[in-house]
Design an enzyme around this catalytic site. Structure first.
Site, mmCIF file in Angstrom:
data_model
loop_
_atom_site.group_PDB
_atom_site.id
_atom_site.type_symbol
_atom_site.label_atom_id
_atom_site.label_comp_id
_atom_site.label_asym_id
_atom_site.label_seq_id
_atom_site.Cartn_x
_atom_site.Cartn_y
_atom_site.Cartn_z
ATOM 1 N N GLU A 181 0.971 -1.216 0.023
ATOM 2 C CA GLU A 181 -0.042 -0.034 0.163
ATOM 3 C C GLU A 181 0.747 1.220 0.054
ATOM 4 O O GLU A 181 0.533 2.412 -0.708
ATOM 5 C CB GLU A 181 -0.739 -0.095 1.179
ATOM 6 C CG GLU A 181 -1.640 -1.367 1.476
ATOM 7 C CD GLU A 181 -2.552 -1.602 0.138
ATOM 8 O OE1 GLU A 181 -2.881 -0.893 -0.737
ATOM 9 O OE2 GLU A 181 -2.713 -2.889 -0.139
ATOM 10 N N HIS A 203 2.094 2.075 -3.596
ATOM 11 C CA HIS A 203 1.131 2.675 -4.405
ATOM 12 C C HIS A 203 1.263 4.148 -4.331
ATOM 13 O O HIS A 203 0.881 4.681 -5.434
ATOM 14 C CB HIS A 203 -0.380 1.973 -3.887
ATOM 15 C CG HIS A 203 -0.768 1.028 -4.650
ATOM 16 N ND1 HIS A 203 -0.551 0.522 -5.964
ATOM 17 C CD2 HIS A 203 -1.505 -0.073 -4.137
ATOM 18 C CE1 HIS A 203 -1.347 -0.508 -5.971
ATOM 19 N NE2 HIS A 203 -1.845 -0.857 -5.021
HETATM 20 N N1 B3K Z 1 -6.221 -1.404 -4.665
HETATM 21 C C1 B3K Z 1 -6.910 -2.022 -3.465
HETATM 22 C C2 B3K Z 1 -7.795 -3.138 -3.992
HETATM 23 C C3 B3K Z 1 -8.902 -2.625 -4.147
HETATM 24 C C4 B3K Z 1 -9.990 -3.864 -4.546
HETATM 25 C C5 B3K Z 1 -11.256 -3.130 -5.004
HETATM 26 N N2 B3K Z 1 -12.226 -4.169 -5.085
HETATM 27 C C6 B3K Z 1 -5.763 -2.821 -2.546
HETATM 28 C C7 B3K Z 1 -4.380 -3.093 -3.333
HETATM 29 O O1 B3K Z 1 -4.347 -3.635 -4.235
HETATM 30 O O2 B3K Z 1 -3.422 -2.529 -2.929
HETATM 31 ZN ZN ZN Z 2 -2.520 -2.741 -4.750
#
Ligand code: B3K
Ligand code: ZN
Length: 866
Positions: A307, A310
């Protein structure tokens, strides 16, 4: 209230990648005012909107279950006739190029059981917007290519919600009359609405700081229930390690003054990377030795890193549309895998990642839900957060890194981040930046984005003593997948080495590029036939078949200097024996026993690596090797071999089990490796049927000072029928009934058990007072785990299928996203005998016959029937 309104279900629309069109209206700024209350929250939104290009189309703001109580344009309240709703969206015709549009809506977060949008969890209010949850909070163009600056004002009762958090930086806060208070947060970075977040609640903070590479101080906060504070240290360490790693390895620095993480108990998946305010499933934050296994600790580290990473791969550079999801997810998984490898053992991490890829992604790629990492169409985007997008996506990035080498790969990612900072882009933009920055031609390689299905590679090595040469012939076949009957050859990078069997040495590792359907490579200087080591490090996500003998595999399992290839040789050795036994052949299994003995007695090997290599392939993996899976025969053959290995090496197992007992808990790699090996030894001791096996397991269960050993002992006992099984399960329940995350393990252990009555026990557990459909972790720990237990789930009565289908039907009414995740195991019917296939199909049909089925489950179940 909006959520209580009944809506008429329209036929699900198919969204196609080729239909992408730039947004008609942009929203450079949005101000949100939340008057928060679990029963009735009022949301006032002010959007500055600008027309994008020359067109006369009206403004369309997505909405899901919302009713506008007020709509204003440039401060003027509109009459009902000046706007209308179309499939939930608010449509307003606007005369000019730029306007201010205001809406007012009301929600009841406490009755939001879908856990998308604004919802209540354990006394908190929190949000989840990816992929399309923001439209459940306010009217907005809910698509990732509309980027806005957010200004968020929240008002709430101070006693119930003393902490008010949102994205970006805190600006101001103050008290109001009547015990209420407010806070304002601003996020200076324009972002798509899927990254919006707020949290309100009574939370305690593990506060720390991080100084970035340019010397800026960032305040870090991990927010949890007060009682959970002692369980946040590992997550905080992981966060700081991730921040330093991203600076060092990718040159990426954090950009806001604060970085907050909140743990919530009810969450549809692992965590969410909202800008500056990550929201986590508490199972990926909370860890202490009493309740978390080493796998849990590693999960916390990996997800915190994922996370955090990201922030660049996803937030600063985001996706143009949801077809590009792997742009951020595949790349970020690759980044978190590399980070975790650097934090621990590269060899073991690679083995674990490949095991997950094979278990989840290869299965998906060979079934009715197969799709490329950049899909062409979807009905419900939530169904595309798959192992293909994530894990195969990561493998595709890994192959690029391999082909380019570290320096050129870094030049490529630098160019990508610099060129697209602040933009919403496509996978093609990524590939172009990698081609240019990394100085490589990826023309053919792009097929990895386009074609679904796991390529099969046949590798045949022939030796010619006369010319002292060997010829390696490689042939690739990319199987047909739904909607893609004919495939083009892929560009497949295969690392390989040729071992001299006398010296156990090779002349270097080579990278071969397989680009044709069939290609030959000739190597000279081999007086005798060498042994082929191929797809070293699992350099490509393919299935390799070779003409290597059991002797060759035994040789590699003892001598290959590539740890993955060594592990793989051992697994293949075991697979060959087991598949032979399943087919009724009398295959000699002595080589497997010898290979395990060698691994156990080689002092040069890392115990964690040894523990990986001596495990028999899972029942599901063996099933994947068969045209028609026979769950009972697989179970019987695997059980018998386990018993035989246990018996043949009994003194070694006893010795290893005794020697790996630690004097106190540590999270060092050595300590983790010892625990892993100790658990493997215990498993074989019990499997061999030693009279004192259950007692040894029970003693480990009772005496352990950590959950890794306790849960492993419980799992081992759960596979059998001893009195200790019942006692241990009772003790575990009584000790942890009040701790939801640990109680999940109690459900999961029983659902995973290789026990003849698992299917009945799961039925009973579904009625247990602690079972609830409202908590996704609890659902996954029972039904998710059970559906992954091949022997139990595929019980020939069909009862397993019925239990899972019943769960899907009931859960769909509350939480369609989590319900849809349980469908794929029922879709593998083509791989089973007619009896089972018929029962599985009947359950899919029963699900589809349900009235008011969500589009999430409709899409998965209908595709699964094809
Ligand atoms: N981006 C979110 C996942 C969201 C899922 C939505 N159904 C977590 C991740 O991959 O980091
Ligand atoms: Zn992700």
């Amino acid at each position: 209230m909006a959520d209580m309104l009944s809506t008429t279900a329209a036929a699900p629309t198919i969204i196609r990648r080729v239909d992408y069109r730039a947004p008609d209206w942009l929203v450079p700024d949005i101000a949100l005012d939340f008057d928060l209350d679990p029963a009735l929250t009022r949301i006032h939104a002010t959007l500055s909107v600008t027309r994008n290009g020359d067109h006369d189309r009206p403004l369309r703001l997505d909405g899901d279950g919302l009713v506008p109580l007020e709509v204003k344009v440039d401060g003027r309240l509109l009459d009902q006739g000046e706007w209308h709703l179309e499939a939930g969206a608010l449509i307003v015709a606007l005369p000019g190029r730029a306007h201010s549009v205001e809406t007012l809506v009301e929600l009841a977060p406490e009755s939001n059981s879908k856990l998308m949008g604004l919802y209540a969890s354990g006394g908190l209010l929190c949000t989840q917007c990816e992929a399309e949850g923001f439209r459940r909070i306010t009217f907005f163009p809910d698509r990732p290519d509309v980027l806005s600056r957010y200004n968020v004002h929240m008002v709430a009762d101070r006693a119930r919600f003393p902490v008010l958090l949102a994205n970006g930086d805190p600006i101001e806060q103050g008290d109001l009359e009547g015990g209420r208070h407010w806070a304002r947060w601003k996020d200076p970075f324009p972002k798509p609405c899927y990254l919006f977040a707020l949290v309100a609640g009574d939370l305690a903070c593990n506060a720390d700081r991080f100084v970035t590479m340019s010397g800026r101080e960032v305040q870090l906060g991990i927010w949890v229930k007060e009682a959970d504070l002692p369980r946040t240290a590992h997550a905080m360490k992981a966060l700081k390690d991730s921040m330093a790693w991203d600076e060092r390895v990718y040159g990426r620095e954090y950009d806001l003054d604060v970085f907050n993480i909140v743990a919530v108990a009810d969450f549809n998946f692992g965590a969410m990377e909202n800008k500056g305010l990550n929201i986590f499933n508490s199972r990926y934050i909370l860890a202490d030795p009493e309740t978390a296994t080493d796998i849990d600790y590693d999960g916390v580290e990996g997800v915190v890193a994922h996370e955090y990473f990201h922030n660049w791969s996803g937030n600063r550079v985001t996706c143009r549309d949801w077809f590009q999801l792997s742009l951020k997810e595949g790349f970020t998984v690759f980044r978190d895998q590399s980070f975790s490898a650097d934090m621990g053992s590269h060899a073991v991490k690679r083995i674990e990642d490949v095991r997950i890829l094979r278990a989840a992604q290869f299965q998906e790629d060979s079934g009715p839900l197969a799709h490329p990492i950049r899909p062409e169409s979807y009905m419900e985007i939530s169904n595309f957060y798959t192992a293909t997008i994530y894990n195969k996506g990561a493998e595709v990035i890994r192959m690029m890194a391999l082909m380019m080498g570290a320096e050129r790969f870094r030049a490529g990612t630098d160019l990508y981040f610099d060129r697209h900072d602040g933009a919403a882009v496509t996978c093609e933009d990524f590939v172009l930046a990698m081609e240019e920055g990394g100085r490589i031609d990826l023309t053919q390689f792009r097929r990895w984005y386009e074609q679904a299905g796991t390529p099969h590679v046949r590798a045949l090595l022939t030796h010619d003593p006369a010319s002292q040469s060997v010829e390696l012939t490689l042939e690739q076949v990319v199987p047909a997948t739904p909607g893609q009957p004919d495939k083009q050859p892929m560009a497949i990078p295969l690392r390989m080495a040729l071992f001299d069997s006398a010296t156990a040495k090779h002349h270097g590792d080579e990278l071969l590029m397989l680009t044709e359907p069939k290609q030959s490579f000739v190597f000279t200087g081999f007086a005798s036939a060498p042994v082929l080591s191929i797809n070293r490090g699992f350099s490509a996500p393919v299935i390799v078949e070779t003409n290597r003998s059991q002797d060759d595999l035994a040789f590699l399992s003892a001598h290959d200097d590539d740890p993955f290839a060594r592990y793989e040789a051992m697994q293949q050795l075991m697979v060959n024996v087991l598949i032979g036994h399943i087919g009724g052949q009398n295959v000699d299994d002595g080589s497997v026993i010898e290979a395990i003995r060698n691994a156990l007695t080689d002092p040069a090997l890392d115990p964690a690596f040894v523990a990986e290599t001596i495990r028999l392939p899972s029942e599901a993996y063996l099933g994947d090797q068969m045209q028609i899976v026979d769950p009972d025969a697989i179970h019987a053959a695997r059980d018998a071999l386990q018993q035989k290995i246990g018996t043949a090496l009994e003194p070694l197992w006893r010795d290893v089990h005794a020697k790996t007992k630690a004097n106190g808990f540590s999270l060092s790699s050595a300590a983790k490796g010892a625990r892993k090996l100790r658990n493997a030894a215990l498993h074989y001791l019990v499997a061999l049927g030693a009279e004192d096996g259950p007692a040894i397991a029970f003693a480990q269960f009772s005496e352990a000072d950590n959950m890794t050993e306790r849960q492993a002992a419980l799992g081992t006992l759960a596979n059998g029928t001893s009195a200790e099984r019942v006692a241990a399960l009772d003790i575990f329940y009584n000790r942890y009934a009040a701790d939801a995350l640990t109680l999940d393990k109690w459900f999961q252990t029983q659902a995973f058990a290789l026990h003849p009555e698992t299917v009945d026990q799961v039925e009973e557990l579904g009625k247990h007072k602690d079972f609830t459909l409202n908590n996704p972790n609890r659902v996954r720990s029972l039904y998710g785990a059970f559906a992954g237990n091949q022997w139990a789930f595929h019980h020939k009565s069909g009862k397993g299928y019925r239990l899972v289908a019943d769960c899907i039907i009931a859960l769909d009414k509350l939480n369609p996203q989590t319900a849809a995740r349980l469908v794929p195991p029922l879709g593998r019917w083509k791989r089973f005998d007619e009896g089972r296939a018929g029962l599985m199909r009947a359950e899919l049909q029963r699900i589809l016959a349900e009235p008011d089925l969500s589009k999430d489950v409709t899409e998965q179940a209908s595709k699964s029937l094809d």
